[in-house]
Design a protein around this motif. Structure first.
Motif, short mmCIF file in Angstrom:
data_model
loop_
_atom_site.label_atom_id
_atom_site.label_comp_id
_atom_site.label_asym_id
_atom_site.label_seq_id
_atom_site.Cartn_x
_atom_site.Cartn_y
_atom_site.Cartn_z
N ASP A 13 0.66 -1.22 0.08
CA ASP A 13 -0.04 -0.14 0.05
C ASP A 13 0.83 1.16 -0.12
N LEU A 14 0.57 2.28 -0.77
CA LEU A 14 1.08 3.61 -0.55
C LEU A 14 0.20 4.62 0.10
N ARG A 15 0.80 5.25 1.11
CA ARG A 15 0.12 6.44 1.67
C ARG A 15 0.66 7.59 1.26
N CYS B 145 4.04 16.32 -2.08
CA CYS B 145 3.38 14.92 -1.30
C CYS B 145 4.47 14.31 -0.71
N GLY B 146 4.03 13.85 0.59
CA GLY B 146 4.76 12.91 1.28
C GLY B 146 4.37 11.46 1.04
N MET B 147 5.43 10.70 1.07
CA MET B 147 4.77 9.23 0.51
C MET B 147 5.51 8.31 1.37
N GLY C 49 8.46 1.74 5.96
CA GLY C 49 8.24 2.84 6.70
C GLY C 49 9.23 3.74 6.22
N GLU C 50 9.81 3.65 5.06
CA GLU C 50 10.54 4.80 4.31
C GLU C 50 9.46 5.99 4.11
#
Length: 138
Positions: free
Chosen positions: A46-48, A84-86, A91-92
């Motif tokens: 999953d990508l946040r 955008c922060g991803m 956890g990277e």
């Protein structure tokens, strides 16, 4: 034509153009742009994604593999910037300027689509160029 009529006519023209669909007026500074971010990570991760501009916080989005998140805006033609922060399973945390007016206004108008990979974001349309993640300024 007197000055009042000229100013009024110009104002009407600008309002009509600025509220039109970007597909009709791609050249106009207030055209609508669409940014789409695809989760193209390997390994079923999953990508946040959390995107912001100076004026807007688009909130946290969780993208399952091959899903996308899309937002739209009107460029101010000079300094529009969305970043955008991803992060993903390991956890990277990375961040990227997903729309920079000076880079993207002509490059991908009106649709800026991105594949997000572990190595960095890549244009999904046009030239498929890939970019490094932004580095922290020290």
């Amino acid at each position: 034509m007197n000055s009042f009529v000229c100013k009024y006519t110009l104002l009407i023209f600008v309002l009509l153009i600025s509220t039109s669909n970007a597909g009709d007026f791609d050249w106009f500074p207030l055209s609508k742009f669409y940014v789409r971010i695809y989760n193209s990570l390997d390994g079923n991760s999953d990508l946040r994604v959390h995107c912001k501009s100076r004026d807007d916080d688009l909130g946290l989005q969780v993208l399952h593999p091959n899903q996308y998140f899309e937002f739209s805006f009107r460029s101010n033609w000079i300094s529009t910037l969305f970043f955008c922060g991803m992060t993903w399973n390991n956890g990277e945390v990375h961040w990227f300027d997903i729309y920079v007016n000076s880079r993207d206004y002509r490059e991908c108008a009106p649709n800026c689509y991105w594949n997000i990979k572990k190595t960095g974001p890549c244009h999904r349309n046009y030239d498929h160029s890939c970019y490094d993640w932004n580095k922290k300024k020290i």
